[in-house]
Structure formats: structure tokens, C-alpha cells
Design a protein around this motif. Structure first.
Motif, PDB file in Angstrom:
ATOM      1  N   ARG A 101      17.977 121.379 -48.376  1.00 26.86           N
ATOM      2  CA  ARG A 101      16.841 122.152 -48.911  1.00 26.86           C
ATOM      3  C   ARG A 101      16.122 121.378 -50.009  1.00 26.86           C
ATOM      4  O   ARG A 101      14.895 121.391 -50.085  1.00 26.86           O
ATOM      5  CB  ARG A 101      17.331 123.494 -49.450  1.00 26.86           C
ATOM      6  CG  ARG A 101      17.776 124.442 -48.351  1.00 26.86           C
ATOM      7  CD  ARG A 101      18.085 125.806 -48.884  1.00 26.86           C
ATOM      8  NE  ARG A 101      16.868 126.396 -49.418  1.00 26.86           N
ATOM      9  CZ  ARG A 101      16.855 127.430 -50.265  1.00 26.86           C
ATOM     10  NH1 ARG A 101      17.984 127.967 -50.684  1.00 26.86           N
ATOM     11  NH2 ARG A 101      15.723 127.908 -50.713  1.00 26.86           N
TER      12      ARG A 101
ATOM     13  N   GLU B  22      12.143 122.350 -50.584  1.00 26.33           N
ATOM     14  CA  GLU B  22      12.133 123.809 -50.676  1.00 26.33           C
ATOM     15  C   GLU B  22      12.523 124.280 -52.075  1.00 26.33           C
ATOM     16  O   GLU B  22      12.097 125.351 -52.509  1.00 26.33           O
ATOM     17  CB  GLU B  22      13.083 124.411 -49.634  1.00 26.33           C
ATOM     18  CG  GLU B  22      12.652 124.175 -48.206  1.00 26.33           C
ATOM     19  CD  GLU B  22      13.667 124.712 -47.206  1.00 26.33           C
ATOM     20  OE1 GLU B  22      14.628 125.396 -47.604  1.00 26.33           O
ATOM     21  OE2 GLU B  22      13.493 124.435 -46.008  1.00 26.33           O
ATOM     22  N   ILE B  23      13.341 123.481 -52.756  1.00 30.23           N
ATOM     23  CA  ILE B  23      13.741 123.815 -54.125  1.00 30.23           C
ATOM     24  C   ILE B  23      13.540 122.574 -54.988  1.00 30.23           C
ATOM     25  O   ILE B  23      13.570 121.450 -54.499  1.00 30.23           O
ATOM     26  CB  ILE B  23      15.215 124.291 -54.199  1.00 30.23           C
ATOM     27  CG1 ILE B  23      16.164 123.244 -53.621  1.00 30.23           C
ATOM     28  CG2 ILE B  23      15.412 125.614 -53.489  1.00 30.23           C
ATOM     29  CD1 ILE B  23      17.639 123.591 -53.756  1.00 30.23           C
TER      30      ILE B  23
ATOM     31  N   GLU C 237      16.456 123.829 -59.895  1.00 30.94           N
ATOM     32  CA  GLU C 237      17.127 124.860 -59.104  1.00 30.94           C
ATOM     33  C   GLU C 237      18.295 124.257 -58.319  1.00 30.94           C
ATOM     34  O   GLU C 237      19.344 124.881 -58.178  1.00 30.94           O
ATOM     35  CB  GLU C 237      16.145 125.536 -58.151  1.00 30.94           C
ATOM     36  CG  GLU C 237      16.757 126.710 -57.405  1.00 30.94           C
ATOM     37  CD  GLU C 237      15.743 127.493 -56.594  1.00 30.94           C
ATOM     38  OE1 GLU C 237      16.192 128.400 -55.881  1.00 30.94           O
ATOM     39  OE2 GLU C 237      14.535 127.193 -56.651  1.00 30.94           O
ATOM     40  N   TYR C 238      18.113 123.032 -57.841  1.00 33.76           N
ATOM     41  CA  TYR C 238      19.193 122.352 -57.117  1.00 33.76           C
ATOM     42  C   TYR C 238      20.408 122.203 -58.018  1.00 33.76           C
ATOM     43  O   TYR C 238      21.533 122.525 -57.635  1.00 33.76           O
ATOM     44  CB  TYR C 238      18.714 120.978 -56.620  1.00 33.76           C
ATOM     45  CG  TYR C 238      19.819 120.115 -56.065  1.00 33.76           C
ATOM     46  CD1 TYR C 238      20.369 120.375 -54.806  1.00 33.76           C
ATOM     47  CD2 TYR C 238      20.314 119.033 -56.794  1.00 33.76           C
ATOM     48  CE1 TYR C 238      21.391 119.580 -54.301  1.00 33.76           C
ATOM     49  CE2 TYR C 238      21.327 118.238 -56.293  1.00 33.76           C
ATOM     50  CZ  TYR C 238      21.868 118.518 -55.049  1.00 33.76           C
ATOM     51  OH  TYR C 238      22.872 117.746 -54.553  1.00 33.76           O
TER      52      TYR C 238
END
Length: 88
Positions: free
Chosen positions: A62, A67-68, A72-73
Motif C-alpha cells: 500500500r 495509498e498511504i 501513516e506507514y
């Protein structure tokens, strides 16, 4: 008179018999080769299912797809490594 001429087989008959004999032996040899390969060949057709991706792999995919974001990862990766959440 020779023996084979007494049976009324023409030139086309001899041609047909020759082709038939060649086809017969071709089929026999091909069947033997396929049987030999089936018995002695590597068994590539195992019915194993691919392993499911780990949560870290899914999170990395992701992140790689965009997507992130990195923040956030990292946050989700830390949450994965922290262990299961306990209720108080």
C-alpha cells in the motif's frame, strides 16, 4: 508370378499400407515417450496454494502504491509490531 501380386494389391494399396504402418509405429513410439515422461519427469503440477501475504507485506504494498504516506506507514507498522490491543 510373385506372391504379393497374386492378392490384387495395387500400388496405391502398398502406399496406403506403408503410410498406415508408419502412422502405427509413430503412435506407439509417441505413447511410450509420453508414458516415460509421465513416470520419470519432474512433478511440477503440485496443488499448493500460494502463501497469504503477511500484514507487513500488505502495508508495504500500500505504501509502494502511494495509498498511504510515510507517516501513516510508520504508525501502522509500529502498531503491528506492538502486538494485539488489550481492553482495559
Amino acid at each position: 508370378m510373385m506372391f504379393w501380386y497374386a492378392h490384387g494389391v495395387s500400388g496405391w494399396g502398398w502406399f496406403g499400407m506403408s503410410v498406415g504402418m508408419i502412422l502405427f509405429w509413430t503412435v506407439i513410439i509417441a505413447a511410450l515417450v509420453l508414458l516415460f515422461r509421465a513416470v520419470n519427469g519432474p512433478h511440477e503440477h503440485t496443488h499448493t496454494t500460494p502463501a497469504a501475504p503477511t500484514p507487513e507485506q500488505i502495508l508495504g504494498e500500500r505504501f509502494a502504491r502511494g495509498e498511504i504516506d510515510e507517516e501513516e506507514y510508520r504508525r501502522r507498522l509500529d502498531a503491528l509490531h506492538a502486538g494485539p490491543l488489550t481492553k482495559s
